[in-house]
Design a protein around this motif. Structure first.
Motif, PDB file in Angstrom:
ATOM      1  N   SER A 130       0.837  -1.215   0.000  1.00 21.10           N
ATOM      2  CA  SER A 130       0.000   0.000   0.000  1.00 21.10           C
ATOM      3  C   SER A 130       0.861   1.250   0.000  1.00 21.10           C
ATOM      4  O   SER A 130       0.650   2.177   0.791  1.00 21.10           O
ATOM      5  CB  SER A 130      -0.926  -0.003   1.223  1.00 21.10           C
ATOM      6  N   LEU A 131       1.816   1.268  -0.879  1.00 18.43           N
ATOM      7  CA  LEU A 131       2.765   2.383  -0.907  1.00 18.43           C
ATOM      8  C   LEU A 131       2.087   3.693  -1.278  1.00 18.43           C
ATOM      9  O   LEU A 131       1.136   3.723  -2.070  1.00 18.43           O
ATOM     10  CB  LEU A 131       3.900   2.079  -1.879  1.00 18.43           C
ATOM     11  N   LYS A 132       2.605   4.760  -0.683  1.00 18.49           N
ATOM     12  CA  LYS A 132       2.080   6.104  -0.894  1.00 18.49           C
ATOM     13  C   LYS A 132       3.191   6.997  -1.456  1.00 18.49           C
ATOM     14  O   LYS A 132       4.368   6.725  -1.225  1.00 18.49           O
ATOM     15  CB  LYS A 132       1.591   6.684   0.429  1.00 18.49           C
ATOM     16  N   PRO A 133       2.830   8.064  -2.138  1.00 20.15           N
ATOM     17  CA  PRO A 133       3.865   8.975  -2.646  1.00 20.15           C
ATOM     18  C   PRO A 133       4.797   9.484  -1.539  1.00 20.15           C
ATOM     19  O   PRO A 133       5.990   9.682  -1.782  1.00 20.15           O
ATOM     20  CB  PRO A 133       3.047  10.109  -3.265  1.00 20.15           C
ATOM     21  N   GLU A 134       4.271   9.644  -0.337  1.00 22.49           N
ATOM     22  CA  GLU A 134       5.108  10.130   0.766  1.00 22.49           C
ATOM     23  C   GLU A 134       6.108   9.088   1.263  1.00 22.49           C
ATOM     24  O   GLU A 134       6.950   9.394   2.119  1.00 22.49           O
ATOM     25  CB  GLU A 134       4.244  10.620   1.935  1.00 22.49           C
ATOM     26  N   ASP A 135       6.035   7.859   0.736  1.00 20.99           N
ATOM     27  CA  ASP A 135       7.053   6.849   1.064  1.00 20.99           C
ATOM     28  C   ASP A 135       8.284   6.997   0.178  1.00 20.99           C
ATOM     29  O   ASP A 135       9.285   6.307   0.387  1.00 20.99           O
ATOM     30  CB  ASP A 135       6.473   5.444   0.877  1.00 20.99           C
ATOM     31  N   THR A 136       8.224   7.885  -0.807  1.00 20.78           N
ATOM     32  CA  THR A 136       9.363   8.111  -1.689  1.00 20.78           C
ATOM     33  C   THR A 136      10.563   8.593  -0.885  1.00 20.78           C
ATOM     34  O   THR A 136      10.477   9.572  -0.145  1.00 20.78           O
ATOM     35  CB  THR A 136       9.008   9.148  -2.759  1.00 20.78           C
ATOM     36  N   ALA A 137      11.676   7.878  -1.028  1.00 18.16           N
ATOM     37  CA  ALA A 137      12.872   8.192  -0.250  1.00 18.16           C
ATOM     38  C   ALA A 137      13.987   7.235  -0.651  1.00 18.16           C
ATOM     39  O   ALA A 137      13.758   6.243  -1.343  1.00 18.16           O
ATOM     40  CB  ALA A 137      12.603   8.065   1.251  1.00 18.16           C
ATOM     41  N   VAL A 138      15.184   7.532  -0.166  1.00 17.39           N
ATOM     42  CA  VAL A 138      16.272   6.559  -0.217  1.00 17.39           C
ATOM     43  C   VAL A 138      16.182   5.749   1.070  1.00 17.39           C
ATOM     44  O   VAL A 138      16.150   6.324   2.166  1.00 17.39           O
ATOM     45  CB  VAL A 138      17.646   7.233  -0.340  1.00 17.39           C
ATOM     46  N   TYR A 139      16.139   4.448   0.930  1.00 18.19           N
ATOM     47  CA  TYR A 139      16.006   3.556   2.080  1.00 18.19           C
ATOM     48  C   TYR A 139      17.366   2.952   2.419  1.00 18.19           C
ATOM     49  O   TYR A 139      18.047   2.408   1.537  1.00 18.19           O
ATOM     50  CB  TYR A 139      14.999   2.451   1.780  1.00 18.19           C
ATOM     51  N   TYR A 140      17.729   3.046   3.689  1.00 18.90           N
ATOM     52  CA  TYR A 140      19.016   2.565   4.171  1.00 18.90           C
ATOM     53  C   TYR A 140      18.826   1.415   5.157  1.00 18.90           C
ATOM     54  O   TYR A 140      17.979   1.474   6.039  1.00 18.90           O
ATOM     55  CB  TYR A 140      19.770   3.680   4.883  1.00 18.90           C
TER      56      TYR A 140
END
Length: 125
Positions: free
Chosen positions: A83-93
């Motif tokens: 259920s991904l949202k646009p606000e989940d956009t990021a670089v994930y570490y």
């Protein structure tokens, strides 16, 4: 020295899913976690799992949508993102805590000793 390599990032539409993987060069005897950093924002906690896998923790913003797991035999931790949202956009570490602890599940960056290079996740609306 522990090296961490993330994979699985990419571009997905809102409502879609991705699974991130983080492979460690050596077996970790402690907690492993995921953090993310969106453009113009500070890096923030996403999820953590203890060495025993009995303790997990999630940021409120991802609770109920993301699931962290680990395969100790493969020295790999996963982050299933639904259920991904646009606000989940990021670089994930991916991050690993040094030492040995059966139950530790820290949520602050300063408590981690090793970090991956990051993988980009982009969610389009």
């Amino acid at each position: 020295q522990v090296q961490l390599v993330e994979s699985g990032g990419g571009l997905v539409q809102a409502g879609g899913s991705l699974r991130l993987s983080c492979a460690a060069s050596v077996r970790s005897g402690n907690a492993m976690g995921w953090f993310r950093q969106a453009p113009g924002k500070e890096r923030e906690f996403v999820a953590v799992i203890s060495w025993s896998r009995t303790a997990t923790g999630y940021a409120d913003s991802v609770k109920g949508r993301f699931t962290i797991s680990r395969d100790s035999a493969k020295n790999t931790v996963y982050l299933q993102m639904n259920s991904l949202k646009p606000e989940d956009t990021a670089v994930y570490y991916c991050a690993a805590k040094g030492g040995t602890s059966w139950l530790a599940a820290p949520r602050t960056q300063a408590q981690y000793d090793y970090w991956g290079q990051g993988t980009q996740v982009t969610v389009s609306s």
